[in-house]
Design a protein around this motif. Structure first.
Motif, PDB file in Angstrom:
ATOM      1  N   LEU A  81      28.624 -14.824 -23.543  1.00 32.38           N
ATOM      2  CA  LEU A  81      27.632 -13.797 -23.784  1.00 32.38           C
ATOM      3  C   LEU A  81      26.108 -14.358 -24.097  1.00 32.38           C
ATOM      4  O   LEU A  81      25.353 -13.737 -23.455  1.00 32.38           O
ATOM      5  CB  LEU A  81      28.070 -13.543 -25.240  1.00 32.38           C
ATOM      6  N   VAL A  82      25.944 -15.637 -24.357  1.00 33.88           N
ATOM      7  CA  VAL A  82      24.622 -16.184 -24.382  1.00 33.88           C
ATOM      8  C   VAL A  82      24.224 -16.389 -22.979  1.00 33.88           C
ATOM      9  O   VAL A  82      22.996 -15.960 -22.780  1.00 33.88           O
ATOM     10  CB  VAL A  82      24.791 -17.601 -25.042  1.00 33.88           C
ATOM     11  N   TYR A  83      25.074 -16.917 -22.328  1.00 31.63           N
ATOM     12  CA  TYR A  83      24.863 -17.111 -20.626  1.00 31.63           C
ATOM     13  C   TYR A  83      24.199 -15.597 -20.081  1.00 31.63           C
ATOM     14  O   TYR A  83      23.358 -15.633 -19.378  1.00 31.63           O
ATOM     15  CB  TYR A  83      25.980 -17.584 -19.935  1.00 31.63           C
ATOM     16  N   CYS A  84      24.925 -14.631 -20.245  1.00 39.89           N
ATOM     17  CA  CYS A  84      24.516 -13.119 -19.650  1.00 39.89           C
ATOM     18  C   CYS A  84      23.368 -12.801 -20.285  1.00 39.89           C
ATOM     19  O   CYS A  84      22.398 -12.240 -19.449  1.00 39.89           O
ATOM     20  CB  CYS A  84      25.801 -12.264 -20.024  1.00 39.89           C
ATOM     21  N   TRP A  85      23.007 -13.015 -21.724  1.00 41.24           N
ATOM     22  CA  TRP A  85      21.948 -12.703 -22.144  1.00 41.24           C
ATOM     23  C   TRP A  85      20.927 -13.322 -21.735  1.00 41.24           C
ATOM     24  O   TRP A  85      19.557 -12.898 -21.345  1.00 41.24           O
ATOM     25  CB  TRP A  85      22.009 -12.922 -23.849  1.00 41.24           C
ATOM     26  N   ARG A  86      20.951 -14.766 -21.276  1.00 41.73           N
ATOM     27  CA  ARG A  86      19.658 -15.617 -20.621  1.00 41.73           C
ATOM     28  C   ARG A  86      19.506 -14.889 -19.379  1.00 41.73           C
ATOM     29  O   ARG A  86      18.269 -14.916 -19.017  1.00 41.73           O
ATOM     30  CB  ARG A  86      20.091 -16.876 -20.817  1.00 41.73           C
ATOM     31  N   ARG A  87      20.435 -14.735 -18.750  1.00 43.78           N
ATOM     32  CA  ARG A  87      20.499 -14.353 -17.203  1.00 43.78           C
ATOM     33  C   ARG A  87      19.670 -13.016 -17.131  1.00 43.78           C
ATOM     34  O   ARG A  87      18.744 -12.732 -16.170  1.00 43.78           O
ATOM     35  CB  ARG A  87      21.725 -14.181 -16.546  1.00 43.78           C
ATOM     36  N   SER A  88      20.263 -12.054 -18.099  1.00 35.82           N
ATOM     37  CA  SER A  88      19.666 -10.635 -17.696  1.00 35.82           C
ATOM     38  C   SER A  88      18.809 -10.097 -19.075  1.00 35.82           C
ATOM     39  O   SER A  88      18.329  -8.936 -18.754  1.00 35.82           O
ATOM     40  CB  SER A  88      20.865  -9.691 -17.824  1.00 35.82           C
ATOM     41  N   GLY A  89      18.777 -10.620 -20.043  1.00 41.57           N
ATOM     42  CA  GLY A  89      18.109 -10.309 -21.297  1.00 41.57           C
ATOM     43  C   GLY A  89      18.987  -8.998 -21.924  1.00 41.57           C
ATOM     44  O   GLY A  89      18.218  -8.108 -22.484  1.00 41.57           O
ATOM     45  N   SER A  90      20.018  -8.836 -21.526  1.00 42.68           N
ATOM     46  CA  SER A  90      20.697  -7.513 -22.022  1.00 42.68           C
ATOM     47  C   SER A  90      22.244  -7.793 -22.471  1.00 42.68           C
ATOM     48  O   SER A  90      22.701  -8.864 -21.835  1.00 42.68           O
ATOM     49  CB  SER A  90      20.710  -6.468 -20.936  1.00 42.68           C
ATOM     50  N   LEU A  91      22.667  -6.983 -23.448  1.00 44.86           N
ATOM     51  CA  LEU A  91      24.048  -7.065 -23.776  1.00 44.86           C
ATOM     52  C   LEU A  91      24.834  -6.031 -23.287  1.00 44.86           C
ATOM     53  O   LEU A  91      26.077  -6.013 -23.461  1.00 44.86           O
ATOM     54  CB  LEU A  91      24.292  -7.133 -25.498  1.00 44.86           C
ATOM     55  N   ASP A  92      24.211  -4.922 -22.539  1.00 43.70           N
ATOM     56  CA  ASP A  92      25.049  -3.870 -21.940  1.00 43.70           C
ATOM     57  C   ASP A  92      26.043  -4.351 -20.656  1.00 43.70           C
ATOM     58  O   ASP A  92      25.590  -4.981 -20.019  1.00 43.70           O
ATOM     59  CB  ASP A  92      24.172  -2.835 -21.602  1.00 43.70           C
ATOM     60  N   VAL A  93      27.328  -3.939 -21.085  1.00 40.56           N
ATOM     61  CA  VAL A  93      28.107  -4.480 -19.992  1.00 40.56           C
ATOM     62  C   VAL A  93      27.856  -3.925 -18.553  1.00 40.56           C
ATOM     63  O   VAL A  93      28.206  -4.293 -17.553  1.00 40.56           O
ATOM     64  CB  VAL A  93      29.590  -4.162 -20.340  1.00 40.56           C
ATOM     65  N   ASN A  94      27.378  -2.628 -18.662  1.00 43.40           N
ATOM     66  CA  ASN A  94      26.880  -1.885 -17.408  1.00 43.40           C
ATOM     67  C   ASN A  94      26.147  -2.973 -16.495  1.00 43.40           C
ATOM     68  O   ASN A  94      26.061  -2.610 -15.195  1.00 43.40           O
ATOM     69  CB  ASN A  94      26.462  -0.341 -17.444  1.00 43.40           C
ATOM     70  N   VAL A  95      25.068  -3.512 -17.084  1.00 41.25           N
ATOM     71  CA  VAL A  95      24.450  -4.507 -16.405  1.00 41.25           C
ATOM     72  C   VAL A  95      25.038  -5.546 -15.493  1.00 41.25           C
ATOM     73  O   VAL A  95      24.710  -5.997 -14.357  1.00 41.25           O
ATOM     74  CB  VAL A  95      23.426  -5.071 -17.278  1.00 41.25           C
ATOM     75  N   PHE A  96      26.296  -5.910 -15.851  1.00 38.88           N
ATOM     76  CA  PHE A  96      26.856  -6.750 -15.310  1.00 38.88           C
ATOM     77  C   PHE A  96      28.300  -6.475 -14.453  1.00 38.88           C
ATOM     78  O   PHE A  96      29.196  -6.702 -14.478  1.00 38.88           O
ATOM     79  CB  PHE A  96      27.606  -7.752 -16.407  1.00 38.88           C
ATOM     80  N   SER A  97      27.747  -5.302 -13.611  1.00 41.87           N
ATOM     81  CA  SER A  97      28.999  -4.633 -12.723  1.00 41.87           C
ATOM     82  C   SER A  97      28.907  -5.421 -11.446  1.00 41.87           C
ATOM     83  O   SER A  97      29.955  -5.249 -10.714  1.00 41.87           O
ATOM     84  CB  SER A  97      28.513  -3.112 -12.675  1.00 41.87           C
ATOM     85  N   ARG A  98      28.009  -6.213 -11.077  1.00 40.83           N
ATOM     86  CA  ARG A  98      27.967  -7.055  -9.966  1.00 40.83           C
ATOM     87  C   ARG A  98      28.507  -8.432 -10.030  1.00 40.83           C
ATOM     88  O   ARG A  98      28.353  -8.823 -11.055  1.00 40.83           O
ATOM     89  CB  ARG A  98      26.557  -6.876  -9.379  1.00 40.83           C
ATOM     90  N   LEU A  99      29.338  -8.874  -9.065  1.00 38.88           N
ATOM     91  CA  LEU A  99      29.880 -10.144  -9.129  1.00 38.88           C
ATOM     92  C   LEU A  99      29.015 -11.010  -8.912  1.00 38.88           C
ATOM     93  O   LEU A  99      28.837 -12.344  -9.422  1.00 38.88           O
ATOM     94  CB  LEU A  99      30.958 -10.264  -7.983  1.00 38.88           C
ATOM     95  N   LYS A 100      27.939 -10.860  -7.941  1.00 39.22           N
ATOM     96  CA  LYS A 100      27.038 -12.018  -7.660  1.00 39.22           C
ATOM     97  C   LYS A 100      25.796 -11.417  -7.629  1.00 39.22           C
ATOM     98  O   LYS A 100      25.303 -10.515  -7.027  1.00 39.22           O
ATOM     99  CB  LYS A 100      27.369 -12.338  -6.250  1.00 39.22           C
ATOM    100  N   GLY A 101      24.900 -11.828  -8.713  1.00 37.68           N
ATOM    101  CA  GLY A 101      23.684 -11.170  -8.882  1.00 37.68           C
ATOM    102  C   GLY A 101      22.432 -11.726  -8.831  1.00 37.68           C
ATOM    103  O   GLY A 101      22.144 -12.829  -9.346  1.00 37.68           O
TER     104      GLY A 101
END
Lengths: 101, 180
Positions: A81-101
Protein backbone atom coordinates in the motif's frame (compact mmCIF):
# COMPACT_ATOMS: atom_id res chain seq x y z
CA UNK A 1 -22.42 -25.24 25.25
CA UNK A 2 -23.92 -21.89 26.20
CA UNK A 3 -25.47 -21.16 22.82
CA UNK A 4 -26.20 -23.45 19.87
CA UNK A 5 -23.35 -23.78 17.38
CA UNK A 6 -25.65 -22.53 14.62
CA UNK A 7 -25.81 -19.08 16.21
CA UNK A 8 -22.02 -18.83 16.42
CA UNK A 9 -21.74 -19.94 12.80
CA UNK A 10 -24.40 -17.43 11.77
CA UNK A 11 -22.43 -14.64 13.45
CA UNK A 12 -19.25 -15.78 11.70
CA UNK A 13 -21.10 -16.01 8.37
CA UNK A 14 -22.54 -12.49 8.60
CA UNK A 15 -19.14 -11.10 9.62
CA UNK A 16 -17.42 -12.91 6.74
CA UNK A 17 -20.05 -11.61 4.32
CA UNK A 18 -19.56 -8.02 5.52
CA UNK A 19 -15.81 -8.35 5.14
CA UNK A 20 -16.13 -9.86 1.66
CA UNK A 21 -18.53 -7.15 0.49
CA UNK A 22 -16.20 -4.49 1.87
CA UNK A 23 -13.15 -6.03 0.18
CA UNK A 24 -14.98 -6.30 -3.14
CA UNK A 25 -17.00 -3.10 -3.19
CA UNK A 26 -14.83 -0.43 -1.58
CA UNK A 27 -12.30 1.34 -3.77
CA UNK A 28 -9.92 2.47 -1.05
CA UNK A 29 -6.92 0.16 -0.58
CA UNK A 30 -7.00 0.59 3.21
CA UNK A 31 -10.66 -0.45 3.36
CA UNK A 32 -9.91 -3.53 1.22
CA UNK A 33 -7.25 -4.64 3.71
CA UNK A 34 -9.64 -3.98 6.62
CA UNK A 35 -12.21 -6.18 4.87
CA UNK A 36 -9.62 -8.97 4.67
CA UNK A 37 -8.97 -8.63 8.40
CA UNK A 38 -12.69 -8.90 9.17
CA UNK A 39 -12.93 -12.06 7.04
CA UNK A 40 -10.01 -13.70 8.89
CA UNK A 41 -11.58 -12.72 12.20
CA UNK A 42 -14.89 -14.30 11.19
CA UNK A 43 -13.05 -17.53 10.36
CA UNK A 44 -11.46 -17.41 13.82
CA UNK A 45 -14.86 -17.10 15.50
CA UNK A 46 -16.12 -20.15 13.59
CA UNK A 47 -13.03 -22.13 14.66
CA UNK A 48 -13.43 -21.24 18.34
CA UNK A 49 -17.14 -22.09 18.24
CA UNK A 50 -16.43 -25.48 16.68
CA UNK A 51 -13.66 -26.06 19.21
CA UNK A 52 -16.18 -25.54 22.01
CA UNK A 53 -18.81 -27.71 20.35
CA UNK A 54 -16.58 -30.79 20.02
CA UNK A 55 -14.40 -30.07 23.07
CA UNK A 56 -11.21 -30.29 21.04
CA UNK A 57 -8.35 -27.82 21.16
CA UNK A 58 -7.52 -28.08 17.45
CA UNK A 59 -9.85 -25.20 16.64
CA UNK A 60 -8.13 -22.88 19.10
CA UNK A 61 -4.72 -23.92 17.73
CA UNK A 62 -5.88 -22.97 14.25
CA UNK A 63 -7.00 -19.55 15.52
CA UNK A 64 -3.39 -18.97 16.61
CA UNK A 65 -2.20 -19.92 13.10
CA UNK A 66 -4.79 -17.61 11.54
CA UNK A 67 -3.40 -14.76 13.64
CA UNK A 68 0.15 -15.50 12.47
CA UNK A 69 -0.98 -15.57 8.85
CA UNK A 70 -2.94 -12.34 9.34
CA UNK A 71 0.10 -10.59 10.80
CA UNK A 72 2.33 -11.66 7.89
CA UNK A 73 -0.35 -10.80 5.34
CA UNK A 74 -0.91 -7.34 6.75
CA UNK A 75 2.82 -6.56 6.88
CA UNK A 76 3.20 -7.27 3.16
CA UNK A 77 -0.17 -5.68 2.36
CA UNK A 78 0.65 -2.41 4.07
CA UNK A 79 4.13 -2.36 2.49
CA UNK A 80 2.45 -2.74 -0.92
CA UNK A 81 0.00 0.00 0.00
CA UNK A 82 2.80 2.40 0.90
CA UNK A 83 4.59 1.43 -2.32
CA UNK A 84 1.47 2.25 -4.38
CA UNK A 85 0.99 5.51 -2.45
CA UNK A 86 4.55 6.57 -3.17
CA UNK A 87 4.30 5.67 -6.85
CA UNK A 88 1.03 7.35 -7.63
CA UNK A 89 -0.02 9.48 -4.67
CA UNK A 90 -3.42 7.81 -4.57
CA UNK A 91 -5.13 4.97 -2.69
CA UNK A 92 -7.88 4.42 -5.26
CA UNK A 93 -7.66 0.91 -6.73
CA UNK A 94 -8.91 2.18 -10.10
CA UNK A 95 -5.59 3.99 -10.50
CA UNK A 96 -3.77 0.65 -10.40
CA UNK A 97 -5.60 -1.02 -13.26
CA UNK A 98 -2.52 -1.35 -15.46
CA UNK A 99 0.06 -4.04 -14.81
CA UNK A 100 3.07 -2.00 -15.91
CA UNK A 101 2.81 1.71 -15.40
CA UNK B 1 -31.56 -17.91 28.61
CA UNK B 2 -28.59 -18.09 30.93
CA UNK B 3 -26.40 -15.15 31.85
CA UNK B 4 -23.67 -16.35 29.49
CA UNK B 5 -26.15 -16.75 26.67
CA UNK B 6 -27.26 -13.15 27.16
CA UNK B 7 -23.64 -11.95 27.13
CA UNK B 8 -23.03 -13.91 23.92
CA UNK B 9 -25.90 -12.21 22.09
CA UNK B 10 -24.86 -8.80 23.46
CA UNK B 11 -21.28 -9.33 22.26
CA UNK B 12 -22.49 -10.60 18.88
CA UNK B 13 -24.61 -7.47 18.47
CA UNK B 14 -21.64 -5.24 19.43
CA UNK B 15 -19.32 -7.03 16.98
CA UNK B 16 -21.80 -6.82 14.11
CA UNK B 17 -22.66 -3.16 14.78
CA UNK B 18 -19.04 -2.05 15.19
CA UNK B 19 -17.92 -3.95 12.07
CA UNK B 20 -20.80 -2.63 9.99
CA UNK B 21 -20.06 0.94 11.12
CA UNK B 22 -16.33 0.43 10.46
CA UNK B 23 -16.77 -0.87 6.94
CA UNK B 24 -19.14 1.92 5.90
CA UNK B 25 -17.08 4.88 7.19
CA UNK B 26 -15.53 7.29 4.75
CA UNK B 27 -12.97 8.49 7.29
CA UNK B 28 -10.25 5.82 7.50
CA UNK B 29 -9.32 6.71 11.07
CA UNK B 30 -12.90 6.20 12.29
CA UNK B 31 -13.08 2.86 10.47
CA UNK B 32 -9.91 1.58 12.17
CA UNK B 33 -11.04 2.66 15.65
CA UNK B 34 -14.47 1.04 15.20
CA UNK B 35 -12.70 -2.13 14.15
CA UNK B 36 -10.52 -2.02 17.29
CA UNK B 37 -13.76 -1.97 19.27
CA UNK B 38 -15.05 -4.96 17.27
CA UNK B 39 -11.83 -6.89 17.99
CA UNK B 40 -12.05 -6.17 21.72
CA UNK B 41 -15.59 -7.53 21.70
CA UNK B 42 -14.36 -10.55 19.73
CA UNK B 43 -11.69 -11.17 22.35
CA UNK B 44 -14.39 -11.23 25.04
CA UNK B 45 -16.40 -13.61 22.87
CA UNK B 46 -13.39 -15.96 22.66
CA UNK B 47 -13.04 -15.82 26.44
CA UNK B 48 -16.72 -16.56 26.81
CA UNK B 49 -16.40 -19.56 24.48
CA UNK B 50 -13.62 -21.03 26.63
CA UNK B 51 -10.53 -19.85 24.75
CA UNK B 52 -8.52 -17.48 26.99
CA UNK B 53 -5.26 -17.71 25.02
CA UNK B 54 -6.79 -16.80 21.64
CA UNK B 55 -8.67 -14.03 23.49
CA UNK B 56 -5.39 -12.56 24.77
CA UNK B 57 -3.79 -12.88 21.34
CA UNK B 58 -6.82 -11.25 19.74
CA UNK B 59 -6.17 -8.16 21.84
CA UNK B 60 -2.38 -8.29 21.48
CA UNK B 61 -2.11 -9.10 17.76
CA UNK B 62 -5.30 -7.86 16.12
CA UNK B 63 -6.23 -4.83 18.22
CA UNK B 64 -2.70 -4.13 19.43
CA UNK B 65 -0.39 -4.80 16.49
CA UNK B 66 -2.36 -4.93 13.25
CA UNK B 67 -4.78 -2.06 13.88
CA UNK B 68 -2.02 0.14 15.30
CA UNK B 69 -0.03 -0.60 12.13
CA UNK B 70 -3.03 0.62 10.13
CA UNK B 71 -3.19 3.77 12.26
CA UNK B 72 0.55 4.38 11.71
CA UNK B 73 0.18 3.99 7.95
CA UNK B 74 -2.85 6.29 7.77
CA UNK B 75 -1.07 8.96 9.83
CA UNK B 76 2.18 8.44 7.89
CA UNK B 77 0.47 9.08 4.57
CA UNK B 78 -1.53 12.00 5.90
CA UNK B 79 -4.65 11.07 3.94
CA UNK B 80 -7.04 13.98 3.90
CA UNK B 81 -10.56 13.17 4.99
CA UNK B 82 -11.73 16.64 4.17
CA UNK B 83 -14.36 16.71 6.88
CA UNK B 84 -14.61 19.29 9.60
CA UNK B 85 -16.67 18.50 12.64
CA UNK B 86 -19.27 21.11 13.42
CA UNK B 87 -21.21 21.27 16.66
CA UNK B 88 -24.37 19.69 15.26
CA UNK B 89 -22.62 16.72 13.73
CA UNK B 90 -20.33 16.21 16.75
CA UNK B 91 -22.98 14.37 18.75
CA UNK B 92 -23.83 12.05 15.88
CA UNK B 93 -20.13 11.27 15.46
CA UNK B 94 -19.51 10.70 19.16
CA UNK B 95 -22.62 8.81 20.16
CA UNK B 96 -22.16 5.42 18.38
CA UNK B 97 -18.56 4.82 19.54
CA UNK B 98 -19.37 5.90 23.10
CA UNK B 99 -22.36 3.55 23.17
CA UNK B 100 -20.43 0.63 21.67
CA UNK B 101 -17.44 1.16 23.95
CA UNK B 102 -19.64 1.35 27.05
CA UNK B 103 -21.51 -1.81 26.01
CA UNK B 104 -18.21 -3.66 25.46
CA UNK B 105 -16.92 -2.57 28.85
CA UNK B 106 -20.19 -3.59 30.52
CA UNK B 107 -20.07 -7.05 28.92
CA UNK B 108 -16.45 -7.46 30.02
CA UNK B 109 -17.31 -6.38 33.53
CA UNK B 110 -20.18 -8.86 33.82
CA UNK B 111 -17.94 -11.58 32.37
CA UNK B 112 -15.22 -10.97 34.97
CA UNK B 113 -17.46 -10.48 38.00
CA UNK B 114 -20.07 -13.11 37.15
CA UNK B 115 -21.75 -14.66 40.19
CA UNK B 116 -20.15 -17.88 41.37
CA UNK B 117 -23.19 -20.01 40.60
CA UNK B 118 -23.25 -19.04 36.94
CA UNK B 119 -19.60 -19.91 36.47
CA UNK B 120 -20.25 -23.64 36.69
CA UNK B 121 -20.63 -24.17 32.97
CA UNK B 122 -17.44 -22.44 31.90
CA UNK B 123 -14.42 -24.21 33.48
CA UNK B 124 -15.47 -27.52 31.93
CA UNK B 125 -15.06 -26.16 28.45
CA UNK B 126 -12.05 -23.96 29.05
CA UNK B 127 -8.64 -24.88 27.69
CA UNK B 128 -6.07 -23.17 29.88
CA UNK B 129 -3.28 -21.28 28.11
CA UNK B 130 -0.70 -23.81 29.34
CA UNK B 131 -2.72 -26.72 27.98
CA UNK B 132 -3.25 -25.05 24.64
CA UNK B 133 0.40 -24.03 24.33
CA UNK B 134 1.61 -27.56 25.08
CA UNK B 135 -0.96 -28.96 22.65
CA UNK B 136 0.14 -26.62 19.84
CA UNK B 137 3.83 -27.33 20.27
CA UNK B 138 3.14 -31.02 20.69
CA UNK B 139 0.90 -31.71 17.74
CA UNK B 140 1.34 -28.72 15.43
CA UNK B 141 5.04 -27.98 15.81
CA UNK B 142 5.48 -28.12 12.03
CA UNK B 143 2.75 -25.51 11.63
CA UNK B 144 4.47 -23.28 14.20
CA UNK B 145 7.69 -23.52 12.21
CA UNK B 146 5.82 -22.79 8.98
CA UNK B 147 4.22 -19.68 10.49
CA UNK B 148 7.61 -18.48 11.72
CA UNK B 149 9.01 -18.90 8.18
CA UNK B 150 5.97 -17.07 6.84
CA UNK B 151 6.52 -14.19 9.24
CA UNK B 152 10.15 -14.02 8.20
CA UNK B 153 9.14 -13.98 4.53
CA UNK B 154 6.61 -11.24 5.31
CA UNK B 155 9.30 -9.20 7.06
CA UNK B 156 11.70 -9.60 4.15
CA UNK B 157 8.99 -8.75 1.63
CA UNK B 158 7.93 -5.64 3.54
CA UNK B 159 11.55 -4.47 3.81
CA UNK B 160 12.14 -5.10 0.10
CA UNK B 161 8.97 -3.26 -0.92
CA UNK B 162 9.83 -0.33 1.34
CA UNK B 163 13.28 -0.10 -0.11
CA UNK B 164 12.33 -0.45 -3.77
CA UNK B 165 9.45 1.95 -3.14
CA UNK B 166 12.04 4.61 -2.32
CA UNK B 167 13.81 4.14 -5.62
CA UNK B 168 10.59 3.89 -7.62
CA UNK B 169 9.32 7.06 -6.00
CA UNK B 170 12.49 8.89 -6.91
CA UNK B 171 12.46 7.76 -10.55
CA UNK B 172 8.77 8.54 -10.85
CA UNK B 173 9.36 12.03 -9.52
CA UNK B 174 12.40 12.57 -11.77
CA UNK B 175 10.64 11.17 -14.82
CA UNK B 176 7.19 12.69 -14.68
CA UNK B 177 7.19 15.34 -12.03
CA UNK B 178 6.05 13.06 -9.23
CA UNK B 179 2.45 12.88 -10.40
CA UNK B 180 0.60 10.05 -12.03
Amino acid sequence: MIVPLEHILLLAFILFLMGAVCALARRNLVMILLGLEVMLNAAGIAFVGASLRWMEMDGQAFVLFIMGVAAAEIAVGLALLVYCWRRSGSLDVNVFSRLKG
Amino acid sequence: MTLYGAIFYLLAAIILAATALALTRRALMHAVVYLVNAFFATAMLFYLLGAPLPAAFEVIIYAGAIMVLFLFIIMLMGVKDGRDMDAKKALAVWLPPVFLGAATLAAGWVLITAPAGAKEALPMARATPAELGRFVFDRYWLGVEAVSFLLFAGLAGALFLGKSGDEAGKTAKDGQGGAA
